[in-house]
Motif scaffolding. Structure first.
Motif, PDB file in Angstrom:
ATOM      1  N   LEU A   5       0.306  -1.693  -0.018  1.00 13.11           N
ATOM      2  CA  LEU A   5      -0.205  -0.361   0.306  1.00 13.11           C
ATOM      3  C   LEU A   5       1.066   1.265   0.030  1.00 13.11           C
ATOM      4  CD1 LEU A   5      -2.657   1.132   0.430  1.00 13.11           C
ATOM      5  CD2 LEU A   5      -3.091   0.544   2.459  1.00 13.11           C
ATOM      6  N   ALA A   6       1.792   1.002   1.016  1.00 11.56           N
ATOM      7  CA  ALA A   6       2.767   2.304   0.644  1.00 11.56           C
ATOM      8  C   ALA A   6       3.196   2.922  -0.767  1.00 11.56           C
ATOM      9  CB  ALA A   6       3.974   2.166   1.727  1.00 11.56           C
ATOM     10  N   LYS A   7       4.012   1.613  -1.217  1.00  9.76           N
ATOM     11  CA  LYS A   7       4.746   1.969  -3.016  1.00  9.76           C
ATOM     12  C   LYS A   7       3.228   2.522  -3.655  1.00  9.76           C
ATOM     13  CE  LYS A   7       7.989  -2.585  -2.014  1.00  9.76           C
ATOM     14  NZ  LYS A   7       7.847  -3.711  -2.696  1.00  9.76           N
ATOM     15  N   ALA A   8       1.861   2.124  -2.889  1.00  5.97           N
ATOM     16  CA  ALA A   8       1.037   2.551  -4.787  1.00  5.97           C
ATOM     17  C   ALA A   8       0.641   3.776  -4.374  1.00  5.97           C
ATOM     18  CB  ALA A   8       0.072   1.550  -4.612  1.00  5.97           C
ATOM     19  N   MET A   9       1.126   4.118  -2.873  1.00  9.84           N
ATOM     20  CA  MET A   9       0.662   5.526  -2.369  1.00  9.84           C
ATOM     21  C   MET A   9       1.813   6.075  -2.626  1.00  9.84           C
ATOM     22  SD  MET A   9      -1.645   5.388   1.101  1.00  9.84           S
ATOM     23  CE  MET A   9       0.150   5.118   2.032  1.00  9.84           C
ATOM     24  N   MET A  10       2.835   6.173  -2.448  1.00 11.09           N
ATOM     25  CA  MET A  10       4.024   7.459  -3.170  1.00 11.09           C
ATOM     26  C   MET A  10       4.290   6.622  -4.530  1.00 11.09           C
ATOM     27  SD  MET A  10       6.519   5.944   0.145  1.00 11.09           S
ATOM     28  CE  MET A  10       8.175   6.967  -0.434  1.00 11.09           C
ATOM     29  N   ALA A  12       1.471   6.997  -6.209  1.00  8.52           N
ATOM     30  CA  ALA A  12       0.354   7.359  -6.464  1.00  8.52           C
ATOM     31  C   ALA A  12       0.818   9.559  -6.219  1.00  8.52           C
ATOM     32  CB  ALA A  12      -0.999   7.623  -6.201  1.00  8.52           C
ATOM     33  N   ALA A  13       1.286   9.180  -4.812  1.00 12.21           N
ATOM     34  CA  ALA A  13       2.109  10.729  -4.834  1.00 12.21           C
ATOM     35  C   ALA A  13       2.568  11.659  -5.676  1.00 12.21           C
ATOM     36  CB  ALA A  13       2.073  10.961  -3.758  1.00 12.21           C
ATOM     37  N   LEU A  14       4.255  10.880  -6.325  1.00 14.75           N
ATOM     38  CA  LEU A  14       5.332  11.108  -7.238  1.00 14.75           C
ATOM     39  C   LEU A  14       3.994  11.604  -8.725  1.00 14.75           C
ATOM     40  CD1 LEU A  14       7.996  11.029  -7.852  1.00 14.75           C
ATOM     41  CD2 LEU A  14       8.392   9.141  -8.196  1.00 14.75           C
ATOM     42  N   ALA A  15       3.142  10.679  -9.036  1.00 17.14           N
ATOM     43  CA  ALA A  15       2.358  10.511 -10.355  1.00 17.14           C
ATOM     44  C   ALA A  15       2.044  12.412 -10.274  1.00 17.14           C
ATOM     45  CB  ALA A  15       1.230   9.724 -10.599  1.00 17.14           C
ATOM     46  N   ALA A  16       1.101  12.707  -9.297  1.00 17.87           N
ATOM     47  CA  ALA A  16       0.636  13.521  -8.588  1.00 17.87           C
ATOM     48  C   ALA A  16       1.745  14.726  -9.326  1.00 17.87           C
ATOM     49  CB  ALA A  16      -0.390  14.010  -7.049  1.00 17.87           C
ATOM     50  N   ALA A  74       4.573  14.580 -18.414  1.00 16.23           N
ATOM     51  CA  ALA A  74       3.313  14.618 -18.406  1.00 16.23           C
ATOM     52  C   ALA A  74       3.446  12.619 -18.250  1.00 16.23           C
ATOM     53  CB  ALA A  74       2.770  15.044 -19.540  1.00 16.23           C
ATOM     54  N   VAL A  75       4.116  12.623 -19.645  1.00 15.36           N
ATOM     55  CA  VAL A  75       3.853  10.650 -19.487  1.00 15.36           C
ATOM     56  C   VAL A  75       4.865  10.159 -18.541  1.00 15.36           C
ATOM     57  CG1 VAL A  75       5.628   9.191 -21.659  1.00 15.36           C
ATOM     58  CG2 VAL A  75       4.215  10.909 -22.171  1.00 15.36           C
ATOM     59  N   SER A  76       5.550  10.948 -17.417  1.00 16.28           N
ATOM     60  CA  SER A  76       6.057  10.731 -16.672  1.00 16.28           C
ATOM     61  C   SER A  76       4.846  10.010 -15.451  1.00 16.28           C
ATOM     62  CB  SER A  76       7.308  11.254 -15.545  1.00 16.28           C
ATOM     63  OG  SER A  76       8.531  11.042 -16.861  1.00 16.28           O
ATOM     64  N   GLY A  77       3.720  10.707 -15.416  1.00 16.56           N
ATOM     65  CA  GLY A  77       2.872  11.934 -14.590  1.00 16.56           C
ATOM     66  C   GLY A  77       2.300  10.383 -14.801  1.00 16.56           C
ATOM     67  N   LEU A  78       1.631   9.614 -16.043  1.00 12.78           N
ATOM     68  CA  LEU A  78       0.981   8.922 -17.080  1.00 12.78           C
ATOM     69  C   LEU A  78       1.246   7.652 -16.427  1.00 12.78           C
ATOM     70  CD1 LEU A  78      -0.009  10.557 -19.860  1.00 12.78           C
ATOM     71  CD2 LEU A  78      -1.994  10.591 -18.239  1.00 12.78           C
ATOM     72  N   PHE A  79       2.024   7.257 -16.889  1.00 18.46           N
ATOM     73  CA  PHE A  79       2.918   5.628 -16.501  1.00 18.46           C
ATOM     74  C   PHE A  79       3.259   5.314 -15.150  1.00 18.46           C
ATOM     75  CE2 PHE A  79       5.751   5.698 -20.288  1.00 18.46           C
ATOM     76  CZ  PHE A  79       4.776   4.774 -20.703  1.00 18.46           C
ATOM     77  N   LEU A  80       3.279   6.850 -14.274  1.00 21.04           N
ATOM     78  CA  LEU A  80       3.521   6.358 -12.547  1.00 21.04           C
ATOM     79  C   LEU A  80       1.801   6.124 -12.247  1.00 21.04           C
ATOM     80  CD1 LEU A  80       5.482   9.099 -11.633  1.00 21.04           C
ATOM     81  CD2 LEU A  80       6.376   6.257 -11.056  1.00 21.04           C
ATOM     82  N   ALA A  81       0.587   7.119 -12.341  1.00 23.84           N
ATOM     83  CA  ALA A  81      -0.990   6.747 -12.030  1.00 23.84           C
ATOM     84  C   ALA A  81      -0.987   6.072 -12.666  1.00 23.84           C
ATOM     85  CB  ALA A  81      -1.174   8.037 -12.687  1.00 23.84           C
ATOM     86  N   LEU A  82      -0.809   4.856 -13.661  1.00 20.08           N
ATOM     87  CA  LEU A  82      -1.205   3.671 -14.513  1.00 20.08           C
ATOM     88  C   LEU A  82      -0.492   2.566 -13.295  1.00 20.08           C
ATOM     89  CD1 LEU A  82      -0.971   4.004 -18.393  1.00 20.08           C
ATOM     90  CD2 LEU A  82      -2.947   3.144 -16.633  1.00 20.08           C
ATOM     91  N   GLY A  83       1.090   2.895 -12.925  1.00 19.90           N
ATOM     92  CA  GLY A  83       1.528   2.167 -11.942  1.00 19.90           C
ATOM     93  C   GLY A  83       0.573   1.858 -10.741  1.00 19.90           C
ATOM     94  N   ALA A  84       0.458   3.082  -9.888  1.00 18.46           N
ATOM     95  CA  ALA A  84      -0.139   3.387  -9.353  1.00 18.46           C
ATOM     96  C   ALA A  84      -1.154   2.412  -8.497  1.00 18.46           C
ATOM     97  CB  ALA A  84      -0.782   4.446  -8.202  1.00 18.46           C
ATOM     98  N   VAL A  85      -2.632   2.417 -10.063  1.00 15.05           N
ATOM     99  CA  VAL A  85      -3.547   2.114  -9.886  1.00 15.05           C
ATOM    100  C   VAL A  85      -3.316   0.575 -10.300  1.00 15.05           C
ATOM    101  CG1 VAL A  85      -5.683   2.318 -11.262  1.00 15.05           C
ATOM    102  CG2 VAL A  85      -4.640   3.887 -10.700  1.00 15.05           C
ATOM    103  N   ALA A  86      -2.393  -0.076 -10.597  1.00 15.48           N
ATOM    104  CA  ALA A  86      -2.253  -0.992 -11.347  1.00 15.48           C
ATOM    105  C   ALA A  86      -1.502  -2.331 -10.188  1.00 15.48           C
ATOM    106  CB  ALA A  86      -1.041  -1.946 -12.327  1.00 15.48           C
ATOM    107  N   MET A  87      -0.984  -1.433  -9.128  1.00 13.11           N
ATOM    108  CA  MET A  87      -0.211  -2.135  -7.292  1.00 13.11           C
ATOM    109  C   MET A  87      -1.897  -1.762  -6.571  1.00 13.11           C
ATOM    110  SD  MET A  87       3.267  -0.978  -6.901  1.00 13.11           S
ATOM    111  CE  MET A  87       3.280   1.051  -7.036  1.00 13.11           C
ATOM    112  N   LEU A  88      -2.526  -1.189  -6.748  1.00 11.69           N
ATOM    113  CA  LEU A  88      -3.470  -0.839  -5.639  1.00 11.69           C
ATOM    114  C   LEU A  88      -4.815  -2.246  -6.348  1.00 11.69           C
ATOM    115  CD1 LEU A  88      -4.524   2.938  -5.724  1.00 11.69           C
ATOM    116  CD2 LEU A  88      -3.560   1.209  -4.044  1.00 11.69           C
ATOM    117  N   LEU A 150      13.713   8.622  -7.213  1.00 14.57           N
ATOM    118  CA  LEU A 150      14.997   7.629  -7.074  1.00 14.57           C
ATOM    119  C   LEU A 150      14.311   6.709  -5.986  1.00 14.57           C
ATOM    120  CD1 LEU A 150      17.558   6.398  -8.070  1.00 14.57           C
ATOM    121  CD2 LEU A 150      18.631   8.229  -6.898  1.00 14.57           C
ATOM    122  N   GLY A 151      14.137   7.780  -4.996  1.00 17.36           N
ATOM    123  CA  GLY A 151      13.584   7.218  -3.775  1.00 17.36           C
ATOM    124  C   GLY A 151      12.676   6.411  -3.527  1.00 17.36           C
ATOM    125  N   VAL A 152      11.016   6.866  -3.811  1.00 18.86           N
ATOM    126  CA  VAL A 152      10.320   5.557  -4.855  1.00 18.86           C
ATOM    127  C   VAL A 152      10.507   4.442  -5.718  1.00 18.86           C
ATOM    128  CG1 VAL A 152       8.127   6.315  -5.406  1.00 18.86           C
ATOM    129  CG2 VAL A 152       8.986   7.687  -4.617  1.00 18.86           C
TER     130      VAL A 152
END
Length: 173
Positions: A5-10, A12-16, A74-88, A150-152
């Motif tokens: 859950l922490a991985k997904a939330m962090m 998502a925050a980076l995507a935002a 923008a593309v970074s954010g979209l990929f990260l958002a997709l990753g957060a949703v996939a992990m959730l 890098l931390g995320v």
């Protein structure tokens, strides 16, 4: 489960963050366009520095560079958002399935690292000598952003373990 859950939330925050930066650059285009223009034209670097042959003084070059930056954010954010949703969506899934959900995080994180570390630290900071400018130096901010990315990425890359069953085993009678 909590680490997943922490991985997904962090993520998502980076995507935002990435998406908000891209949005802000579009809505308040002129503010950061001025930054790109000054950095690429090297007009606020030390007078007479030997690197001035690198300067880009053509408006088309400034606009193309700024468009590439915004697209990368923008593309970074979209990929990260997709990753957060996939992990959730796979929080309780077997470890291998949750691992596969991370692929978009790796793509988005790598692209974000390229934007802020390579783009701002290497290209802008060193190649265009942004470090010499008192007014248009974004190296400190770019370093903070790239280290956050890098931390995320490091956290997300930690290997998954199977989630233990929380119910006690039943005893035969």
């Amino acid at each position: 489960m909590e680490l997943r859950l922490a991985k997904a939330m962090m993520t998502a925050a980076l995507a935002a963050f990435c998406l908000l930066v891209a949005y802000d650059n579009l809505v308040d285009y002129e503010t950061n366009y001025a930054f790109v223009r000054h950095v690429l034209s090297m007009d606020t670097t030390f007078p007479g520095n030997a690197l001035m042959h690198r300067a880009i003084t053509d408006e088309r070059g400034w606009r193309m560079a700024y468009a590439a930056i915004i697209a990368g954010e923008a593309v970074s954010g979209l990929f990260l958002a997709l990753g957060a949703v996939a992990m959730l969506a796979r929080l309780a899934a077997p470890a291998a399935r949750f691992e596969r959900a991370k692929r978009f995080v790796y793509l988005g994180g790598a692209l974000a690292f390229l934007v802020w570390f390579f783009g701002f630290m290497v290209v802008a900071g060193e190649y265009f000598a942004m470090w010499q400018s008192k007014d248009w130096n974004g190296q400190a901010a770019a370093f903070r952003f790239s280290m956050t990315v890098l931390g995320v990425l490091i956290l997300v890359a930690l290997p998954e373990r199977e989630i233990a069953d929380t119910e006690p085993p039943t005893q035969p009678r």
